[in-house]
Design a protein around this motif. Structure first.
Motif, PDB file in Angstrom:
ATOM      1  N   VAL A 227       0.839  -1.187   0.000  1.00  0.00           N
ATOM      2  CA  VAL A 227       0.000   0.000   0.000  1.00  0.00           C
ATOM      3  C   VAL A 227       0.880   1.245   0.000  1.00  0.00           C
ATOM      4  O   VAL A 227       1.912   1.297   0.682  1.00  0.00           O
ATOM      5  CB  VAL A 227      -0.966  -0.013   1.211  1.00  0.00           C
ATOM      6  CG1 VAL A 227      -0.206   0.088   2.537  1.00  0.00           C
ATOM      7  CG2 VAL A 227      -2.016   1.065   1.085  1.00  0.00           C
ATOM      8  N   ALA A 228       0.508   2.253  -0.774  1.00  0.00           N
ATOM      9  CA  ALA A 228       1.340   3.442  -0.932  1.00  0.00           C
ATOM     10  C   ALA A 228       1.301   4.335   0.306  1.00  0.00           C
ATOM     11  O   ALA A 228       2.313   4.934   0.692  1.00  0.00           O
ATOM     12  CB  ALA A 228       0.896   4.229  -2.163  1.00  0.00           C
ATOM     13  N   ASP A 229       0.148   4.460   0.934  1.00  0.00           N
ATOM     14  CA  ASP A 229      -0.018   5.321   2.102  1.00  0.00           C
ATOM     15  C   ASP A 229       0.430   4.561   3.348  1.00  0.00           C
ATOM     16  O   ASP A 229      -0.346   3.851   3.991  1.00  0.00           O
ATOM     17  CB  ASP A 229      -1.490   5.742   2.229  1.00  0.00           C
ATOM     18  CG  ASP A 229      -1.712   6.677   3.406  1.00  0.00           C
ATOM     19  OD1 ASP A 229      -0.719   7.240   3.927  1.00  0.00           O
ATOM     20  OD2 ASP A 229      -2.879   6.842   3.822  1.00  0.00           O
ATOM     21  N   ARG A 230       1.714   4.702   3.691  1.00  0.00           N
ATOM     22  CA  ARG A 230       2.290   3.960   4.806  1.00  0.00           C
ATOM     23  C   ARG A 230       3.530   4.683   5.317  1.00  0.00           C
ATOM     24  O   ARG A 230       4.052   5.582   4.653  1.00  0.00           O
ATOM     25  CB  ARG A 230       2.690   2.557   4.355  1.00  0.00           C
ATOM     26  CG  ARG A 230       3.896   2.553   3.427  1.00  0.00           C
ATOM     27  CD  ARG A 230       4.163   1.188   2.817  1.00  0.00           C
ATOM     28  NE  ARG A 230       5.433   1.163   2.083  1.00  0.00           N
ATOM     29  CZ  ARG A 230       5.621   1.687   0.875  1.00  0.00           C
ATOM     30  NH1 ARG A 230       4.623   2.296   0.255  1.00  0.00           N
ATOM     31  NH2 ARG A 230       6.805   1.614   0.292  1.00  0.00           N
ATOM     32  N   GLU A 231       3.982   4.278   6.465  1.00  0.00           N
ATOM     33  CA  GLU A 231       5.274   4.744   6.960  1.00  0.00           C
ATOM     34  C   GLU A 231       6.340   3.856   6.333  1.00  0.00           C
ATOM     35  O   GLU A 231       6.439   2.668   6.644  1.00  0.00           O
ATOM     36  CB  GLU A 231       5.330   4.645   8.487  1.00  0.00           C
ATOM     37  CG  GLU A 231       6.621   5.188   9.076  1.00  0.00           C
ATOM     38  CD  GLU A 231       6.645   5.109  10.589  1.00  0.00           C
ATOM     39  OE1 GLU A 231       7.729   5.280  11.177  1.00  0.00           O
ATOM     40  OE2 GLU A 231       5.567   4.883  11.185  1.00  0.00           O
ATOM     41  N   LYS A 232       7.115   4.416   5.442  1.00  0.00           N
ATOM     42  CA  LYS A 232       8.036   3.616   4.655  1.00  0.00           C
ATOM     43  C   LYS A 232       9.256   3.193   5.463  1.00  0.00           C
ATOM     44  O   LYS A 232       9.734   3.912   6.338  1.00  0.00           O
ATOM     45  CB  LYS A 232       8.468   4.384   3.399  1.00  0.00           C
ATOM     46  CG  LYS A 232       7.299   4.721   2.476  1.00  0.00           C
ATOM     47  CD  LYS A 232       7.743   5.417   1.210  1.00  0.00           C
ATOM     48  CE  LYS A 232       6.543   5.732   0.324  1.00  0.00           C
ATOM     49  NZ  LYS A 232       6.916   6.365  -0.947  1.00  0.00           N
ATOM     50  N   VAL A 233       9.736   1.996   5.161  1.00  0.00           N
ATOM     51  CA  VAL A 233      10.936   1.475   5.810  1.00  0.00           C
ATOM     52  C   VAL A 233      11.979   1.183   4.743  1.00  0.00           C
ATOM     53  O   VAL A 233      11.646   0.891   3.588  1.00  0.00           O
ATOM     54  CB  VAL A 233      10.624   0.188   6.607  1.00  0.00           C
ATOM     55  CG1 VAL A 233       9.622   0.476   7.705  1.00  0.00           C
ATOM     56  CG2 VAL A 233      10.101  -0.912   5.694  1.00  0.00           C
TER      57      VAL A 233
END
Length: 273
Positions: A227-233
């Protein structure tokens, strides 16, 4: 919602429904065409032709029984209309997957390799910890995933272990199994029937809409979808992992070209005049 099956038995090729007729069926109906007598010899050619002609459908040619099975897949418009639902499902998948992995890590007192969790979990495949229970879940470590199934609700999720601390990669089949098994989504806002094929269409369309996006794999040259709307790691990769864990099979072999007699093409592509 259950899907019903319409059965058509044919004794000659001209009894096959036209492409337009097949396209008019709803997703709630599966079409089974049974070939009798000499028509069975043409079953595979007919199947190849319909597979090519019916975009947005799944056409399965039985390898033994004299039959074709045809179903309409979820449409782009249906996915677009339900994009908020599928986006939330992807967020829930990611959140639950992360929670379950860390719950299992804590229970088994593992020293998690945060760059490549699969390295840690592979160690468990060598003893009786490969299968077990944690909290209210049964887990099973296999391949590049750790599968979890809730002991009461039956909800299931396959958590990817090869994207660093990103646990939301969406495999079409696993994503659909998660949605269909999650009691919180019932009743579904839209019928879902074909687990892999519908799941693949959902992921591709949601990516085109910008709701999902590709992410790098820990093995160079491979990607996942999350999913694009996330806290990226950050996802690190090691070129040596390809040698250690083996190469993935890339893509699907191109279907061989086929020649179908003009009569069949004329018959299926247009209504009888």
């Amino acid at each position: 919602m259950d899907r019903t099956t319409d059965i058509i038995t044919i004794k000659s090729i001209d009894q096959i429904p036209t492409v337009d007729e097949i396209k008019s069926i709803s997703r709630e109906i599966a079409l089974k065409i049974i070939f009798e007598g000499k028509t069975n010899k043409q079953r595979e050619q007919v199947g190849h032709y319909l597979e090519h002609a019916l975009s947005g459908f799944q056409v399965l040619t039985h390898t033994i029984e004299p039959e074709l099975n045809i179903v309409k897949l979820i449409t782009d418009q249906e996915i677009e209309d339900q994009q908020d639902f599928f986006e939330q499902c992807a967020k829930d998948y990611r959140k639950l997957g992360e929670q379950l992995v860390f719950t299992l890590v804590d229970k088994l007192e593992l020293n998690l390799n945060k760059d490549f969790p699969l390295d840690t979990f592979n160690e468990l495949k060598r003893d009786d910890r490969q299968i077990g229970t944690v909290a209210e879940w049964r887990y099973f470590i296999h391949g590049f995933h750790c599968g979890f199934q809730h002991l009461t609700t039956g909800q299931c999720i396959e958590v990817p272990l090869a994207f660093g601390l990103e646990f939301g990669d969406l495999d079409p089949y696993f994503f659909m199994k998660f949605i269909l098994s999650s009691p919180g989504y019932r009743p579904l806002p839209i019928p879902l029937f074909v687990e892999y094929a519908d799941g693949l269409r959902i992921i591709n369309k949601m990516t085109a809409l910008g709701k999902f996006e590709e992410i790098p794999y820990t093995v160079p040259g491979h990607t996942g979808t999350v999913v694009a709307d996330r806290e990226k790691v950050e996802i690190k990769y090691d070129p040596n992992l390809e040698k250690i864990f083996g190469k993935h099979i890339e893509g699907i072999k191109k279907k061989s070209k086929f020649n179908l007699w003009k009569f069949l093409g004329d018959r299926i592509n247009q209504h009888d005049r």
